[in-house]
Structure formats: structure tokens, C-alpha cells
Design a protein around this motif. Structure first.
Motif, PDB file in Angstrom:
ATOM      1  N   UNK A 101       0.803  -1.326   0.093  1.00 53.26           N
ATOM      2  CA  UNK A 101      -0.095  -0.013  -0.006  1.00 53.26           C
ATOM      3  C   UNK A 101       0.988   1.231   0.110  1.00 53.26           C
ATOM      4  N   UNK A 102       0.495   2.354  -0.788  1.00 55.28           N
ATOM      5  CA  UNK A 102       1.399   3.433  -1.159  1.00 55.28           C
ATOM      6  C   UNK A 102       0.639   4.665  -1.051  1.00 55.28           C
ATOM      7  N   UNK A 103       0.941   5.485  -0.136  1.00 58.50           N
ATOM      8  CA  UNK A 103      -0.095   6.645   0.158  1.00 58.50           C
ATOM      9  C   UNK A 103       0.049   7.594  -1.252  1.00 58.50           C
ATOM     10  N   UNK A 104      -0.973   7.821  -1.640  1.00 55.98           N
ATOM     11  CA  UNK A 104      -1.199   8.972  -2.795  1.00 55.98           C
ATOM     12  C   UNK A 104      -0.265   9.949  -2.900  1.00 55.98           C
ATOM     13  N   UNK A 105       0.099  10.542  -1.745  1.00 57.09           N
ATOM     14  CA  UNK A 105       1.075  11.737  -1.879  1.00 57.09           C
ATOM     15  C   UNK A 105       2.495  11.335  -1.494  1.00 57.09           C
ATOM     16  N   UNK A 106       2.813  10.185  -1.471  1.00 61.73           N
ATOM     17  CA  UNK A 106       4.398   9.628  -0.954  1.00 61.73           C
ATOM     18  C   UNK A 106       5.029   9.660  -2.477  1.00 61.73           C
ATOM     19  N   UNK A 107       5.446  10.992  -2.801  1.00 57.37           N
ATOM     20  CA  UNK A 107       5.967  10.901  -4.239  1.00 57.37           C
ATOM     21  C   UNK A 107       7.295  10.039  -4.244  1.00 57.37           C
TER      22      UNK A 107
ATOM     23  N   UNK B  39       5.070   5.377 -15.559  1.00 56.28           N
ATOM     24  CA  UNK B  39       5.947   6.143 -16.097  1.00 56.28           C
ATOM     25  C   UNK B  39       6.356   7.404 -15.762  1.00 56.28           C
ATOM     26  N   UNK B  40       5.206   7.934 -15.082  1.00 56.91           N
ATOM     27  CA  UNK B  40       5.316   9.480 -14.712  1.00 56.91           C
ATOM     28  C   UNK B  40       4.836   9.728 -13.184  1.00 56.91           C
TER      29      UNK B  40
ATOM     30  N   UNK C 279      -1.897  20.041  -9.125  1.00 58.58           N
ATOM     31  CA  UNK C 279      -3.353  20.524  -8.904  1.00 58.58           C
ATOM     32  C   UNK C 279      -3.827  19.866  -7.522  1.00 58.58           C
ATOM     33  N   UNK C 280      -3.270  20.251  -6.691  1.00 62.36           N
ATOM     34  CA  UNK C 280      -3.895  19.608  -5.439  1.00 62.36           C
ATOM     35  C   UNK C 280      -3.872  18.046  -5.014  1.00 62.36           C
ATOM     36  N   UNK C 281      -3.062  17.267  -5.630  1.00 70.39           N
ATOM     37  CA  UNK C 281      -2.827  15.911  -5.484  1.00 70.39           C
ATOM     38  C   UNK C 281      -1.749  15.520  -6.286  1.00 70.39           C
ATOM     39  N   UNK C 282      -1.658  13.975  -6.636  1.00 73.70           N
ATOM     40  CA  UNK C 282      -0.592  13.246  -7.386  1.00 73.70           C
ATOM     41  C   UNK C 282      -1.116  13.009  -8.718  1.00 73.70           C
ATOM     42  N   UNK C 283      -0.203  13.357  -9.863  1.00 73.22           N
ATOM     43  CA  UNK C 283      -0.762  12.650 -11.073  1.00 73.22           C
ATOM     44  C   UNK C 283       0.170  11.531 -11.417  1.00 73.22           C
ATOM     45  N   UNK C 284      -0.328  10.421 -11.562  1.00 77.03           N
ATOM     46  CA  UNK C 284       0.373   9.308 -12.039  1.00 77.03           C
ATOM     47  C   UNK C 284       0.083   8.940 -13.481  1.00 77.03           C
TER      48      UNK C 284
ATOM     49  N   UNK D 182       7.712   7.381  -6.995  1.00 80.13           N
ATOM     50  CA  UNK D 182       8.743   7.395  -7.989  1.00 80.13           C
ATOM     51  C   UNK D 182       9.786   6.172  -8.122  1.00 80.13           C
ATOM     52  N   UNK D 183      10.024   5.548  -6.847  1.00 81.34           N
ATOM     53  CA  UNK D 183      10.660   4.450  -7.034  1.00 81.34           C
ATOM     54  C   UNK D 183      10.098   3.123  -7.908  1.00 81.34           C
TER      55      UNK D 183
END
Length: 155
Positions: free
Chosen positions: A3-9, A118-119, A124-129, A13-14
Motif C-alpha cells: 500500500x502506497x500513500x497517494x502523496x508519497x511521491x 511512467x511518471x 493540482x492539489x494531488x498526485x498525477x500518475x 517514483x521508485x
């Protein structure tokens, strides 16, 4: 499953990789599904719905699924990752890029897919995956469909 928190950039990224993850469960694409999609969308081209004509005239020897049908099924079969993104209030389908219908999907085929990140970007107030998706006919090396799927996870 991790489980990965949505904002754990950093953790997300890893997960960026040139390698695709595991295959999803296979999904049947029978003629009744193709015909129902044709009726729903109004796309009744003979290559999709006229089995007799497709056998006689199509280079594929049978009817084929609509590209947009296969694309819509990706919502089911893309979920093959060995991780789950958690802690978000919503996940929004932000859009698709680089959609390519590479190979036809003949009626009666079984398809499955796999993904890779990929990225990752804070936006925008969140994380774009951006997740690259490849859908294949089971056993085929060449994909039937590939695209980049942009998902916005918001807190």
C-alpha cells in the motif's frame, strides 16, 4: 500487496520502471459483447457484427472487436499491479495519451493487460500518475492496444 500513500511521491517514483508488471486475469471478448457494444454506440460496421461477411471478406476471417470496446475493457483488466494507492479522497480519470490500436482483437479472443508507472508528479492539489497500459490477446507478443493513462489522486 504494498500500500502506497497517494502523496508519497518518493515511493511512487521508485515504482517508475521500463518493465511492465504482472498480467491481469484474462477476459473473454465474445461476439455477443461486440454486438451489444455496436448497438450501444451505433457503430454497426460489418467487420464487427456481420459474421458471415467477415468470414468471407475480412482479412481476419472473423469479426473483430471495436477498438473503443477494448479500450473500455481496460478499466477492468488494467488492475494487475502488485501495489495499491491509498489515502486519497478521490481518483480521477484525467485522460489518455498515445492511444494506439496496434492489432485487431478477433471475436472470441481472450485479452489481458499489464501496466507500468511512467511518471509521477505533484499537481493540482494531488498526485498525477501516468500509467502505461498494454492490452494483449492472450499468447500474443504484440499488443492489441497501448496507451498512457493519467490518473489524478486527490486528498
Amino acid at each position: 500487496m504494498e500500500e502506497i500513500l497517494f502523496d508519497d511521491i518518493a515511493t511512487l517514483e521508485r515504482r517508475i520502471s521500463d518493465d511492465y508488471g504482472p498480467w491481469s486475469e484474462a477476459l473473454d471478448v465474445p461476439q455477443p459483447m461486440i454486438t451489444a457494444f455496436a448497438e450501444m454506440t451505433g457503430d454497426r460496421q460489418w467487420i464487427h457484427v456481420d459474421t458471415d461477411r467477415a468470414v468471407a471478406e475480412s482479412p481476419f476471417g472473423t469479426t473483430i472487436a471495436h477498438g473503443f470496446l477494448v479500450l473500455s475493457l481496460s478499466a477492468i483488466i488494467k488492475n494487475s499491479a502488485d501495489y495499491a494507492i491509498v489515502g486519497h479522497a478521490s481518483a480521477l480519470n484525467y485522460g489518455l495519451e498515445k492511444v494506439r490500436f496496434v492489432s485487431p482483437v478477433p471475436s472470441g479472443s481472450r485479452i489481458h493487460g499489464r501496466t507500468r508507472i511512467a511518471r509521477v508528479a505533484r499537481e493540482k492539489g494531488g498526485t498525477m500518475l501516468t500509467v502505461q497500459v498494454a492490452i494483449h490477446i492472450v499468447g500474443a507478443e504484440r499488443p492489441a492496444l497501448c496507451f498512457d493513462w493519467m490518473l489524478l489522486y486527490r486528498g
